[in-house]
Scaffold this motif. Structure first.
Motif, PDB file in Angstrom:
ATOM      1  N   GLU A 115       0.681  -0.673   0.304  1.00 18.29           N
ATOM      2  CA  GLU A 115      -0.398  -0.063   0.031  1.00 18.29           C
ATOM      3  C   GLU A 115       0.730   1.687  -0.400  1.00 18.29           C
ATOM      4  N   GLN A 116       2.143   1.041   0.407  1.00 18.37           N
ATOM      5  CA  GLN A 116       3.251   1.924   0.104  1.00 18.37           C
ATOM      6  C   GLN A 116       3.536   2.343  -0.552  1.00 18.37           C
ATOM      7  N   ASN A 117       4.175   1.217  -2.202  1.00 19.95           N
ATOM      8  CA  ASN A 117       4.533   1.188  -2.812  1.00 19.95           C
ATOM      9  C   ASN A 117       6.046   0.792  -2.929  1.00 19.95           C
ATOM     10  N   LEU A 118       6.212   0.311  -1.675  1.00 17.23           N
ATOM     11  CA  LEU A 118       7.713  -0.169  -0.940  1.00 17.23           C
ATOM     12  C   LEU A 118       7.798  -1.484  -1.529  1.00 17.23           C
ATOM     13  N   THR A 119       9.159  -1.764  -1.331  1.00 12.01           N
ATOM     14  CA  THR A 119       9.706  -3.249  -1.582  1.00 12.01           C
ATOM     15  C   THR A 119       9.399  -3.655   0.111  1.00 12.01           C
ATOM     16  N   GLU A 120       9.801  -4.984  -0.186  1.00  6.76           N
ATOM     17  CA  GLU A 120      10.113  -5.299   1.167  1.00  6.76           C
ATOM     18  C   GLU A 120      11.685  -5.478   2.137  1.00  6.76           C
ATOM     19  N   PRO A 121      11.259  -4.929   2.957  1.00  5.26           N
ATOM     20  CA  PRO A 121      12.699  -4.220   3.433  1.00  5.26           C
ATOM     21  C   PRO A 121      13.455  -6.059   3.776  1.00  5.26           C
ATOM     22  N   LYS A 122      15.097  -5.884   3.647  1.00  8.57           N
ATOM     23  CA  LYS A 122      15.814  -7.543   3.449  1.00  8.57           C
ATOM     24  C   LYS A 122      15.778  -7.732   5.182  1.00  8.57           C
ATOM     25  N   TYR A 123      15.321  -6.725   6.353  1.00 15.56           N
ATOM     26  CA  TYR A 123      16.142  -7.412   7.891  1.00 15.56           C
ATOM     27  C   TYR A 123      14.891  -6.294   8.417  1.00 15.56           C
ATOM     28  N   PRO A 124      14.678  -6.823   9.548  1.00 11.01           N
ATOM     29  CA  PRO A 124      13.256  -6.761  10.152  1.00 11.01           C
ATOM     30  C   PRO A 124      13.949  -5.501  10.620  1.00 11.01           C
ATOM     31  N   ILE A 125      12.824  -4.217  10.795  1.00  7.85           N
ATOM     32  CA  ILE A 125      12.739  -2.940  11.426  1.00  7.85           C
ATOM     33  C   ILE A 125      12.162  -2.444  12.525  1.00  7.85           C
ATOM     34  N   PHE A 126      12.828  -1.901  13.613  1.00  7.41           N
ATOM     35  CA  PHE A 126      12.076  -2.168  14.562  1.00  7.41           C
ATOM     36  C   PHE A 126      12.232  -0.108  14.899  1.00  7.41           C
ATOM     37  N   THR A 127      11.061  -0.265  16.403  1.00 10.84           N
ATOM     38  CA  THR A 127      11.056   1.252  16.834  1.00 10.84           C
ATOM     39  C   THR A 127      10.726   0.880  18.217  1.00 10.84           C
ATOM     40  N   SER A 128      10.428   1.076  19.246  1.00  7.02           N
ATOM     41  CA  SER A 128       9.794   1.474  20.361  1.00  7.02           C
ATOM     42  C   SER A 128       8.590   1.954  20.931  1.00  7.02           C
ATOM     43  N   LYS A 129       7.738   1.509  22.131  1.00  6.91           N
ATOM     44  CA  LYS A 129       6.460   2.819  22.009  1.00  6.91           C
ATOM     45  C   LYS A 129       7.482   2.452  23.922  1.00  6.91           C
ATOM     46  N   PHE A 130       6.512   3.224  24.415  1.00 10.25           N
ATOM     47  CA  PHE A 130       6.975   3.656  25.929  1.00 10.25           C
ATOM     48  C   PHE A 130       6.642   2.600  26.722  1.00 10.25           C
ATOM     49  N   THR A 131       6.424   1.777  28.116  1.00  8.16           N
ATOM     50  CA  THR A 131       5.476   1.259  28.180  1.00  8.16           C
ATOM     51  C   THR A 131       4.282   2.223  29.499  1.00  8.16           C
ATOM     52  N   SER A 132       4.629   3.846  29.355  1.00  5.07           N
ATOM     53  CA  SER A 132       3.839   4.442  29.802  1.00  5.07           C
ATOM     54  C   SER A 132       3.090   4.503  28.679  1.00  5.07           C
ATOM     55  N   ALA A 133       2.333   4.043  27.384  1.00  5.71           N
ATOM     56  CA  ALA A 133       1.670   4.397  26.499  1.00  5.71           C
ATOM     57  C   ALA A 133       0.950   2.629  26.932  1.00  5.71           C
ATOM     58  N   ILE A 134       0.898   1.847  27.203  1.00  7.58           N
ATOM     59  CA  ILE A 134      -0.121   1.216  27.706  1.00  7.58           C
ATOM     60  C   ILE A 134      -1.863   1.096  28.079  1.00  7.58           C
ATOM     61  N   THR A 135      -2.408   0.669  27.546  1.00  7.30           N
ATOM     62  CA  THR A 135      -3.802   1.102  28.466  1.00  7.30           C
ATOM     63  C   THR A 135      -4.440   0.050  28.129  1.00  7.30           C
ATOM     64  N   GLY A 136      -5.864  -0.358  28.475  1.00  8.10           N
ATOM     65  CA  GLY A 136      -6.647  -1.793  28.792  1.00  8.10           C
ATOM     66  C   GLY A 136      -7.089  -1.479  27.140  1.00  8.10           C
ATOM     67  N   PRO A 137      -8.023  -2.470  27.208  1.00  4.10           N
ATOM     68  CA  PRO A 137      -8.801  -3.001  26.348  1.00  4.10           C
ATOM     69  C   PRO A 137      -9.796  -2.187  25.692  1.00  4.10           C
ATOM     70  N   ASP A 138     -10.466  -1.788  26.557  1.00  7.38           N
ATOM     71  CA  ASP A 138     -12.012  -0.811  26.444  1.00  7.38           C
ATOM     72  C   ASP A 138     -11.520   0.764  27.218  1.00  7.38           C
ATOM     73  N   ASP A 139     -10.098   1.197  27.367  1.00  7.94           N
ATOM     74  CA  ASP A 139     -10.055   1.940  27.712  1.00  7.94           C
ATOM     75  C   ASP A 139      -9.709   3.470  26.559  1.00  7.94           C
ATOM     76  N   ASN A 140      -9.616   4.374  27.030  1.00  3.76           N
ATOM     77  CA  ASN A 140     -10.131   5.683  26.259  1.00  3.76           C
ATOM     78  C   ASN A 140      -8.784   5.729  25.388  1.00  3.76           C
ATOM     79  N   ILE A 141      -9.018   6.206  24.329  1.00  4.40           N
ATOM     80  CA  ILE A 141      -7.749   6.588  23.691  1.00  4.40           C
ATOM     81  C   ILE A 141      -8.079   8.264  23.818  1.00  4.40           C
ATOM     82  N   ILE A 142      -6.133   8.559  23.704  1.00  8.14           N
ATOM     83  CA  ILE A 142      -6.737  10.326  25.084  1.00  8.14           C
ATOM     84  C   ILE A 142      -5.857  10.911  23.064  1.00  8.14           C
ATOM     85  N   TYR A 143      -6.608  11.837  22.449  1.00  9.50           N
ATOM     86  CA  TYR A 143      -5.936  12.708  21.711  1.00  9.50           C
ATOM     87  C   TYR A 143      -5.131  13.767  22.287  1.00  9.50           C
TER      88      TYR A 143
END
Length: 303
Positions: A110-138
């Motif tokens: 969908e981005q018209n990009l070739t598949e990467p040859k190696y995995p690409i990683f980033t991270s999310k801070f653990t403080s971003a974790i919230t529950g299955p029915d919780d609000n997403i704060i905009y």
């Protein structure tokens, strides 16, 4: 009621609706497959930690320990109907959340990009974790809020320099994640470093349960989908992954030690908002659902 060791289990963290005082911490429970009953492990055996991460850190054989507790004792006095509970994130206070990017063939297409040859990683801070029915704060700082349904791997045993053919031995189970992303902060601001755009508060809804590898022996054949206000946005299958969970674990564990309870998000399929024509972004008042077969559905309002 006693349970045989073959009973399928879903690990949850919860609070009882009738006791939501500040002193009432989340409790660790097991929801039996095919039922709406949750067994309160925290009250059934007070020697067990009250969180899944605590259990995994304490006991390398956590699953069999819990099965033994369930099998030797009566569960009836410790059982709650799901309707009486508020489900919290099934993983809390983990050491890290690692997220794979560009890991689905249809997402690359969908981005018209070739598949990467190696995995690409980033991270999310653990403080971003919230529950299955919780609000997403905009956040006021973004105008391009987007969704990403993802299969999240829950690490069960410490993994360092793990070969691919042994990697799944270090997995406890799987849960659903929404890798909520502020696309302007991911793609335009902050030097196009991804972390800020993916780590704002409430940007990592997970749940509703962690389903063990006993019950999902093949994580590469699961349907996954997302909806916004009931409209289907993503509809794919984990077989579209470029790098399997086992490969991702083997690759990243060469550089970073994975600890019990760590979350590894394995990428999102095609259908995100930013690459639609025209782009579609979340607004306050929207409701996002992320669903994966055999695990369950997140249901998060945007406020």
């Amino acid at each position: 009621m006693r349970l045989g060791l073959r009973s399928a289990m879903r690990f949850v963290q919860f609070q009882v609706k009738s006791d939501l005082s500040l002193a009432s911490a989340s409790r660790l429970g097991v929801q039996l497959q095919g039922t709406d009953d949750v067994i309160d492990l925290s009250s059934m055996d007070t020697s067990l930690p009250s969180t899944l991460v605590g259990l995994l850190r304490q006991d390398a054989d956590a699953l069999n320990t819990v099965k033994s507790v369930l099998d030797r004792s009566s569960c009836t006095p410790h059982t709650h109907p799901l309707s009486e509970l508020i489900l919290r994130p099934p993983v809390t206070h983990c050491d890290k959340v690692i997220a794979a990017g560009m890991n689905y063939k249809d997402h690359c297409k969908e981005q018209n990009l070739t598949e990467p040859k190696y995995p690409i990683f980033t991270s999310k801070f653990t403080s971003a974790i919230t529950g299955p029915d919780d609000n997403i704060i905009y956040p006021d700082v973004t105008k391009e809020l987007d969704w990403e349904v993802e299969l999240a791997v829950v690490i069960g045993r410490t993994a360092k320099n793990v070969p691919e053919n042994r990697a799944l031995e270090h997995v406890f189970g799987y849960t659903v994640a929404n890798d909520v992303s502020a696309r302007d902060w991911q793609m335009k601001y902050n030097g196009r470093q991804w972390v800020i755009g993916k780590s704002m508060d409430t940007f990592c809804p997970i749940g509703p349960a962690v389903v063990t590898t006993d019950d999902i022996p093949d994580a590469l054949s699961l349907g996954l989908r997302s909806r916004v206000n009931g409209e289907l946005m993503q509809n794919s299958n984990t077989e579209q992954m470029i790098f399997s969970p086992a490969y991702l674990i083997a690759f990243i564990s060469r550089m970073i030690t994975l600890l019990p309870g760590d979350l590894l998000l394995t990428g999102t399929p095609g259908g995100v908002g930013v690459f639609r024509e025209p782009p579609v972004f979340l607004q306050r008042g929207d409701v996002v659902e992320c669903e994966i077969d055999m695990i369950g559905t997140l249901h998060n309002p945007v406020i």
